[in-house]
Design a protein around this motif. Sequence first.
Motif, PDB file in Angstrom:
ATOM      1  N   UNK A  82      70.866  12.180  -6.062  1.00  0.00           N
ATOM      2  CA  UNK A  82      70.581  12.374  -7.489  1.00  0.00           C
ATOM      3  C   UNK A  82      69.738  13.636  -7.618  1.00  0.00           C
ATOM      4  N   UNK A  83      70.160  14.541  -8.492  1.00  0.00           N
ATOM      5  CA  UNK A  83      69.380  15.765  -8.732  1.00  0.00           C
ATOM      6  C   UNK A  83      69.171  16.601  -7.483  1.00  0.00           C
ATOM      7  N   UNK A  84      70.148  16.583  -6.559  1.00  0.00           N
ATOM      8  CA  UNK A  84      70.058  17.434  -5.364  1.00  0.00           C
ATOM      9  C   UNK A  84      69.251  16.819  -4.234  1.00  0.00           C
ATOM     10  N   UNK A  85      68.710  15.635  -4.482  1.00  0.00           N
ATOM     11  CA  UNK A  85      67.912  14.988  -3.430  1.00  0.00           C
ATOM     12  C   UNK A  85      68.492  13.625  -3.101  1.00  0.00           C
ATOM     13  N   UNK A  86      68.021  13.075  -1.988  1.00  0.00           N
ATOM     14  CA  UNK A  86      68.415  11.715  -1.624  1.00  0.00           C
ATOM     15  C   UNK A  86      67.539  10.756  -2.438  1.00  0.00           C
ATOM     16  N   UNK A  87      68.193   9.905  -3.202  1.00  0.00           N
ATOM     17  CA  UNK A  87      67.437   8.957  -4.031  1.00  0.00           C
ATOM     18  C   UNK A  87      67.286   7.615  -3.325  1.00  0.00           C
ATOM     19  N   UNK A  88      68.237   7.304  -2.479  1.00  0.00           N
ATOM     20  CA  UNK A  88      68.209   6.010  -1.788  1.00  0.00           C
ATOM     21  C   UNK A  88      69.029   6.129  -0.514  1.00  0.00           C
ATOM     22  N   UNK A  89      68.605   5.446   0.571  1.00  0.00           N
ATOM     23  CA  UNK A  89      69.355   5.437   1.836  1.00  0.00           C
ATOM     24  C   UNK A  89      69.289   4.046   2.425  1.00  0.00           C
ATOM     25  N   UNK A  90      70.397   3.571   2.955  1.00  0.00           N
ATOM     26  CA  UNK A  90      70.390   2.244   3.579  1.00  0.00           C
ATOM     27  C   UNK A  90      71.803   1.774   3.872  1.00  0.00           C
ATOM     28  N   UNK A  91      71.943   0.443   4.016  1.00  0.00           N
ATOM     29  CA  UNK A  91      73.265  -0.131   4.283  1.00  0.00           C
ATOM     30  C   UNK A  91      74.052  -0.158   2.976  1.00  0.00           C
ATOM     31  N   UNK A  92      75.345   0.200   3.046  1.00  0.00           N
ATOM     32  CA  UNK A  92      76.162   0.241   1.824  1.00  0.00           C
ATOM     33  C   UNK A  92      76.119  -1.112   1.109  1.00  0.00           C
ATOM     34  N   UNK A  93      76.052  -2.172   1.908  1.00  0.00           N
ATOM     35  CA  UNK A  93      76.037  -3.522   1.314  1.00  0.00           C
ATOM     36  C   UNK A  93      74.801  -3.753   0.440  1.00  0.00           C
ATOM     37  N   UNK A  94      73.758  -2.970   0.690  1.00  0.00           N
ATOM     38  CA  UNK A  94      72.502  -3.162  -0.067  1.00  0.00           C
ATOM     39  C   UNK A  94      72.315  -2.138  -1.181  1.00  0.00           C
ATOM     40  N   UNK A  95      73.342  -1.341  -1.454  1.00  0.00           N
ATOM     41  CA  UNK A  95      73.206  -0.283  -2.470  1.00  0.00           C
ATOM     42  C   UNK A  95      72.727  -0.885  -3.800  1.00  0.00           C
ATOM     43  N   UNK A  96      71.635  -0.344  -4.359  1.00  0.00           N
ATOM     44  CA  UNK A  96      71.130  -0.928  -5.620  1.00  0.00           C
ATOM     45  C   UNK A  96      72.153  -0.841  -6.744  1.00  0.00           C
ATOM     46  N   UNK A  97      72.050  -1.767  -7.673  1.00  0.00           N
ATOM     47  CA  UNK A  97      73.022  -1.871  -8.774  1.00  0.00           C
ATOM     48  C   UNK A  97      73.071  -0.594  -9.611  1.00  0.00           C
ATOM     49  N   UNK A  98      71.963   0.156  -9.693  1.00  0.00           N
ATOM     50  CA  UNK A  98      71.955   1.429 -10.462  1.00  0.00           C
ATOM     51  C   UNK A  98      73.080   2.362 -10.059  1.00  0.00           C
ATOM     52  N   UNK A  99      73.477   2.269  -8.774  1.00  0.00           N
ATOM     53  CA  UNK A  99      74.469   3.228  -8.270  1.00  0.00           C
ATOM     54  C   UNK A  99      75.876   2.631  -8.204  1.00  0.00           C
ATOM     55  N   UNK A 100      76.039   1.438  -8.793  1.00  0.00           N
ATOM     56  CA  UNK A 100      77.331   0.751  -8.686  1.00  0.00           C
ATOM     57  C   UNK A 100      78.469   1.595  -9.255  1.00  0.00           C
ATOM     58  N   UNK A 101      78.182   2.350 -10.334  1.00  0.00           N
ATOM     59  CA  UNK A 101      79.262   3.121 -10.963  1.00  0.00           C
ATOM     60  C   UNK A 101      79.250   4.596 -10.573  1.00  0.00           C
ATOM     61  N   UNK A 102      78.367   4.964  -9.640  1.00  0.00           N
ATOM     62  CA  UNK A 102      78.277   6.376  -9.231  1.00  0.00           C
ATOM     63  C   UNK A 102      79.495   6.731  -8.376  1.00  0.00           C
ATOM     64  N   UNK A 103      80.120   7.906  -8.620  1.00  0.00           N
ATOM     65  CA  UNK A 103      81.283   8.290  -7.806  1.00  0.00           C
ATOM     66  C   UNK A 103      80.944   8.305  -6.317  1.00  0.00           C
ATOM     67  N   UNK A 104      81.913   7.917  -5.498  1.00  0.00           N
ATOM     68  CA  UNK A 104      81.648   7.770  -4.063  1.00  0.00           C
ATOM     69  C   UNK A 104      82.471   8.738  -3.246  1.00  0.00           C
ATOM     70  N   UNK A 149      77.465   8.955  -4.335  1.00  0.00           N
ATOM     71  CA  UNK A 149      77.123   8.087  -3.213  1.00  0.00           C
ATOM     72  C   UNK A 149      77.974   8.517  -2.033  1.00  0.00           C
ATOM     73  N   UNK A 150      77.324   8.803  -0.901  1.00  0.00           N
ATOM     74  CA  UNK A 150      78.016   9.228   0.316  1.00  0.00           C
ATOM     75  C   UNK A 150      77.976   8.049   1.287  1.00  0.00           C
ATOM     76  N   UNK A 151      79.159   7.671   1.765  1.00  0.00           N
ATOM     77  CA  UNK A 151      79.258   6.544   2.700  1.00  0.00           C
ATOM     78  C   UNK A 151      79.676   7.040   4.075  1.00  0.00           C
TER      79      UNK A 151
END
Length: 455
Positions: free
Chosen positions: A50-72, A19-21
Motif C-alpha cells: 500500500x502506498x509503495x510500502x509493505x503494509x502487511x506480511x504473513x501467511x496468505x491464509x491469515x491475510x486481513x479482511x481489509x485486503x480481501x478485495x485487493x488485486x493479487x 497483494x503479492x503471493x
Amino acid sequence: MTTSCPSSGPPARNGADAVVLGRLIDFSGDPAALGRVAVRDSPGGALALRGGRIAWAGAAADLPADFADTPRRDYGQCLVLPGFVDPHIHFPQYRIAAAGGRGLLDWLDRFAFPEEVRYADGDHAAAAAEMFLDLLLAHGTTAALVFSTVHEEAADRLFAAAERRGMALAAGKTLMDRGAPAALRDDAEGGLRASERLHARWHGRGRLRYAVSPRFAITSGAAQLAAAGEFLESHPDALMQTHLSETPEEIAEVARLFPDAADYTDVYDRFGLLGPTSLFAHGVHLSARERERLGEAGSAVVHCPTSNAFLGSGLFDIGPYSPEAGAATPRLAVATDIGGGTSYSLPATLGAAYRTAQLRGRRLAPERAFYLATLGNAEALGMETEIGRLEPGFHADLVVLDPRATPLLAARDALSETLADTLLALMILGDDRIVRASWVAGRQLHPKPDDSPAG
Ligand code: GUN
Ligand code: ZN
C-alpha cells in the motif's frame, strides 16, 4: 519449460494497492551469527502493498479482511525476496564488462578511462543511465551505491533516471585530480564544489542519497582527499565510497605516493574518510591492523568476487569477517563491481563469493549469502530500516526468483530438500533468467509493464 511461477491473470494496476503471493524469504539478521531464527521461509506467504510500502506480511491464509478485495499477483512456488542491493557498481562501465586487461591499472588505462571520457556528453550519459538501471532491474537489483564519472552532468542524469523509477540509489561524481587522462581530471576545489552542488540537488530527494566518491588514492592527491574528508565532516549522513587494497601493484603505487602513511587504509584514515557511512571496495589484501581500524570506525568492506577473479586481483578471505572474529571487524558487503565485475546478478556474484571461499578453505552458507545481498548490503548503506526485509513499513522493493527457471535448474530443483539447497542452486547456476519480476516501491518495473515510467 517447467516453472514455479505460472502466470495468474493480469498484474495489478501499477502503483495501486496489491497483494503479492509466493514463498517469502527474508532475513532479520546474519544467520551466521543468529542461526535459523534469522531466516524466514514461508511458502504460501502474502505481502500486502500500500502506498509503495509493505503494509502487511504473513501467511496468505491469515491475510486481513481489509485486503480481501485487493488485486493479487500470485507467484505460486516462486521465491519472493527483498530486492537485491548492489553496494559497489560503476554506471559508466555498464557495457565494458569482459574487456580483458593485464590487471587493474592496465585495465583502467586501456578500457575504463577511455569509456568514461564519453560521459562528458550529457545525452550519452542519459541514454546510458536508462540502460544501466534497466539492467539492474532485469537482474533483480532494486537499490545500489554507484560510481558515476567525473562529470557533474552525468551524475545528474543518473539521479534523474533513478528518481523516475522511484529507486533507492546512492551515487556520486567521481573525484579524480591526477593519474588519469586530462578529460577525466578535476581539481580539489572544483571537485568539492561540484559534489556540494550535486548533494544540494539530490541528497534526500525521494529515495536518493549522495556519496562523496574519491576514486582511489592513486587518482586523488592529498588536497583532494582532504576535501573529501571535509565534505564528509560537514555532511555526516552522506555516504563515502572508494577503492582499497585491490591488487599488489596498486598497493605498491599508493605506498610510493604516500610514503608517510602506515598502510593503504591509513592514507584514507589521515584524511577523515573512515566512518560508519564509508564503504571500501575490494580490501583483498588488508592486514589485520587495517581490518581492525576499519571495524573500529564502523566502515564496510565490499567484497567483489567476480571482479577480483576477472582482473586477477586476488582471493578475498571471508574468514576474518565471520561473527566469531569479534567486534572490531568491518561490516562485510558483497557487490558486482561492473565493469571489472562480470555479472550484474547478485545471486551469481554470491556464487563467485562461494567459490572464492572454497578456494580459501572457507564456507559461505547460502542463507548467509542471500542475507548479505539483501539486508546485509542495506545495513552497509545505512538503509536497513527502509529496505532489505519483507516487513510492514519497509519499501515494497521485491525480487521474484524462479527456482525452475531453466531446464537444468528445474531438474536440479527436483533434488533440493532444503532452502539452502534451493539458494545454492540459484547462486551457482542462476543469472538474469531466474528473475521473474522486480518491483520498486510497490510497482513492477521488470518486466516492463505498459505504464512503466521508463517504458
Ligand atoms: N580502482 C580504481 N578505479 C577502479 C575501477 O573503476 N574498478 C575497479 N575494479 N577498481 C578500481
Ligand atoms: Zn569499483
